[in-house]
Design an enzyme around this catalytic site. Sequence first.
Site, short mmCIF file in Angstrom:
data_model
loop_
_atom_site.label_atom_id
_atom_site.label_comp_id
_atom_site.label_asym_id
_atom_site.label_seq_id
_atom_site.Cartn_x
_atom_site.Cartn_y
_atom_site.Cartn_z
CG ASP A 258 28.36 30.06 38.13
OD1 ASP A 258 29.20 30.88 37.73
OD2 ASP A 258 27.69 30.21 39.16
CG ASP B 87 32.09 33.23 42.21
OD1 ASP B 87 33.00 32.57 42.74
OD2 ASP B 87 32.29 34.27 41.57
N GLY C 250 33.81 35.40 37.45
CA GLY C 250 34.79 35.71 38.48
C GLY C 250 36.19 35.83 37.91
#
Length: 240
Positions: free
Chosen positions: A25, A27, A116
């Site tokens: 991932d 963020d 994102g």
Amino acid sequence: MVASTRQETVDIWRSLTCGDAVCFDVDSTVIQDEGIDEIAKYCGKGDLVREWTIRAMSGGITFRVALSERLNIICPTIKQVTTFRELNPPLMTEGICELVDTLHIRGVDVYLISGGFRCLIEPVAKRLGIPLNRVYCNRVFFDHMGNYAGFDENQPTSESGGKGRAIDIILEQNNYDRIVMIGDGATDLEASPPADAFIGFGGNVVRAGVKQNAKWFATCFLDLKNSLENEDSDSDEETR
């Protein structure tokens, strides 16, 4: 077979080599903050957007609803995005560069899978030496005047369960023996399966549901790096 215990997760992690892959991932995992929250703050919409981000990360609403609502609040222009990127280089999480380097040395392919925006994540990928074709994230559209014009709903990461679908795509296109997902949020946890193992990460923010349900929960990337390099040791002072 998906790892069902902490020891199975550790064993898969320590045995990663050529023919395997790791998906991160972005963020609050690879970088220290939430990119959408930061650009919202820059556009003067920080508080409103942060509420939706918290709801999305806790799994209380569908991701697509949260994404759409946040973007409608921000309505970023291409000029704002460009200026934001220039003024705010990625704040990389401590140890991530070293960990990715170690994985690359071992012949492990590294991917970024994020809810994102590609326009904010590409600089992160370049910093880590990750090819852009190994980045799965959302695309924002702008009209001919540079104003916000929606997002690409065909991207798997634009909806709930999207990270698992991205991993399915990766597996369809590659003959990986094992694939590991690492992240801080509920959307990362639910990506295993299809990922063979999940490592929860709390180095920037600890999400109770992820910490409780992850078979292995780490708070320092250097611990994960050391675990790869010292397979007979158990460098778990900050993990469980």
